[in-house]
Design an enzyme around this catalytic site. Structure first.
Site, PDB file in Angstrom:
ATOM      1  N   ASP A  27     -73.308 -22.768 -17.415  1.00 51.22           N
ATOM      2  CA  ASP A  27     -73.737 -21.655 -17.388  1.00 51.22           C
ATOM      3  C   ASP A  27     -73.826 -20.776 -18.569  1.00 51.22           C
ATOM      4  O   ASP A  27     -73.026 -21.075 -19.414  1.00 51.22           O
ATOM      5  CB  ASP A  27     -72.995 -20.875 -16.291  1.00 51.22           C
ATOM      6  CG  ASP A  27     -73.624 -19.445 -15.750  1.00 51.22           C
ATOM      7  OD1 ASP A  27     -73.422 -18.487 -16.425  1.00 51.22           O
ATOM      8  OD2 ASP A  27     -73.758 -19.234 -14.532  1.00 51.22           O
TER       9      ASP A  27
ATOM     10  N   HIS B  56     -73.001 -17.833 -19.403  1.00 49.05           N
ATOM     11  CA  HIS B  56     -71.750 -17.081 -19.523  1.00 49.05           C
ATOM     12  C   HIS B  56     -70.540 -18.103 -19.514  1.00 49.05           C
ATOM     13  O   HIS B  56     -70.397 -19.193 -18.565  1.00 49.05           O
ATOM     14  CB  HIS B  56     -71.772 -15.945 -18.748  1.00 49.05           C
ATOM     15  CG  HIS B  56     -72.817 -15.114 -18.571  1.00 49.05           C
ATOM     16  ND1 HIS B  56     -74.001 -15.229 -17.760  1.00 49.05           N
ATOM     17  CD2 HIS B  56     -73.263 -14.340 -19.406  1.00 49.05           C
ATOM     18  CE1 HIS B  56     -74.845 -14.335 -17.919  1.00 49.05           C
ATOM     19  NE2 HIS B  56     -74.428 -13.547 -19.053  1.00 49.05           N
TER      20      HIS B  56
ATOM     21  N   ASP C  23     -78.921 -19.392 -15.952  1.00 43.70           N
ATOM     22  CA  ASP C  23     -79.175 -18.306 -16.664  1.00 43.70           C
ATOM     23  C   ASP C  23     -79.376 -18.587 -18.201  1.00 43.70           C
ATOM     24  O   ASP C  23     -79.547 -17.542 -18.843  1.00 43.70           O
ATOM     25  CB  ASP C  23     -78.241 -17.234 -16.676  1.00 43.70           C
ATOM     26  CG  ASP C  23     -76.808 -17.720 -16.397  1.00 43.70           C
ATOM     27  OD1 ASP C  23     -76.440 -19.013 -16.735  1.00 43.70           O
ATOM     28  OD2 ASP C  23     -75.943 -16.845 -15.947  1.00 43.70           O
TER      29      ASP C  23
ATOM     30  N   HIS D 202     -66.373 -17.165 -12.932  1.00 41.15           N
ATOM     31  CA  HIS D 202     -65.733 -15.892 -13.817  1.00 41.15           C
ATOM     32  C   HIS D 202     -64.349 -15.513 -12.825  1.00 41.15           C
ATOM     33  O   HIS D 202     -63.509 -14.716 -13.636  1.00 41.15           O
ATOM     34  CB  HIS D 202     -66.370 -14.687 -13.956  1.00 41.15           C
ATOM     35  CG  HIS D 202     -67.749 -14.997 -14.720  1.00 41.15           C
ATOM     36  ND1 HIS D 202     -67.348 -15.394 -16.078  1.00 41.15           N
ATOM     37  CD2 HIS D 202     -68.846 -14.650 -14.564  1.00 41.15           C
ATOM     38  CE1 HIS D 202     -68.712 -15.540 -16.604  1.00 41.15           C
ATOM     39  NE2 HIS D 202     -69.592 -15.245 -15.698  1.00 41.15           N
TER      40      HIS D 202
END
Length: 335
Positions: free
Chosen positions: A159, A161, A246, A122
């Protein structure tokens, strides 16, 4: 045999009661110890050098984050917290990934798993967010290109996200192909399928958003039937995985339904692809906030990368609308 890249400072990045905490690594290393370390060669990560960071981050940003940590840290934003030792941890997380990329390209091993924190995907050029300070996989990819002799790097981000940082850092580059499978809608709100990069990098971003409830069928089909054919056409010199766990059905921060078998299948599919292309695989740990599920999934990933078993074939229909994009992205081979 593979490399397991680690460093004690990963445990010193103190986030207190926070989903991204040192307990994640304790769970992973406890499971690997229980399984005899799966034949991995353990290596301590070096600290990243300033020039490695500056390939992907702004100097003022690097100085600001370092200074904030040295003064004791605190909350950077509502999600991202640092402590006094967080900067040292971040340096080793990025440095370990860069070292592993260079070692793999030099023929050291067929794969490396970087179990380092804080995570990175991120982090943008001048912004920490989403638990991330330095973009580890971006530092590694840039180092592979600048020093390791790679001309093309594929980053597969599974991931849950979207890796907005990796995408934005390389948005204008034709040297890196960024492919992301992520739940939509979900934090950070980026990653629509319509976005494909900018300028010389247009066409080198492959976003594959999936709906809440997506599981092994969708994720495995996208890796096998979308990422695989495009990679075979483009022929990268290094395959890097931003390995967040996740998407697991037990994870508290998202709504996907992948399990350990799904991660094993994706990893085995990547291993077959890399073997066919005769290139190594670099894995950088990203998210995953259910410690037991995270540990089992990491072990399953490593076992698949170090094995020779054929993955269970995925149903191409599960790739949905993204299957139609293979032909267009495969044209990148000519660029």
């Amino acid at each position: 045999m593979g490399l397991y890249v680690h460093h004690p400072t990963s445990y010193e990045h103190d986030t207190s009661p926070h989903p991204e905490n040192a307990g994640r690594l304790r769970a992973i290393e406890g499971e690997l110890e229980r399984q005899g370390w799966l034949g991995l060669r353990r290596v301590e990560a070096p600290a990243a050098r300033r020039e490695q960071l500056l390939r992907v981050h702004e100097l003022d940003y690097v100085r600001a984050i370092e200074g904030f940590c040295v003064k004791g840290g605190g909350m950077i934003d509502a999600d991202t917290v640092v402590s006094e030792r967080s900067w040292e941890a971040a340096l080793h997380a990025a440095g370990g990934a860069a070292w592993a990329a260079e070692a793999l390209l030099g023929g050291a091993e067929r794969f490396a798993f970087c179990a380092l924190r804080p995570p990175g995907h991120h982090a943008e050029r001048a912004r920490a967010m989403g638990f991330c300070l330095i973009n580890n996989v971006a530092v590694a990819a840039a180092h592979a290109i600048e020093v390791g002799g790679a001309q093309r790097v594929l980053v597969l981000d599974w991931d849950v996200h979207h890796g907005n940082g990796t995408e934005s850092i390389f948005a204008g580059s034709s040297e890196l192909l960024y492919a992301s499978i992520h739940q939509w809608p979900l934090y950070p709100g980026t990653g629509p399928a319509s976005y494909e990069g900018e300028g010389l990098g247009r066409g080198f971003t492959l976003n594959m958003p999936v709906a809440p409830g997506a599981g092994d069928a969708e994720f495995c089909a996208l890796v096998e039937h979308v990422v695989g054919p495009i990679a075979r056409a483009w022929r990268p010199d290094l395959v890097a995985i931003s390995a967040g766990y996740d998407s697991h059905r037990d994870d508290p921060l998202a709504d996907c339904e992948v399990d350990e078998g799904g991660y094993a299948t994706m990893a085995a599919t990547v291993r077959l692809l890399a073997d066919e292309l005769d290139v190594p695989v670099l894995v950088c740990l990203e998210g995953g906030y259910a410690p037991a599920a995270l540990a089992r999934s990491v072990a399953a990933t490593i076992t698949a990368l170090d094995g020779d078993a054929e993955p269970q074939p995925a149903d191409p229909a599960a790739a949905g609308r993204h299957l139609e994009r293979v032909g267009r992205f495969s044209a990148l081979a000519g660029r």
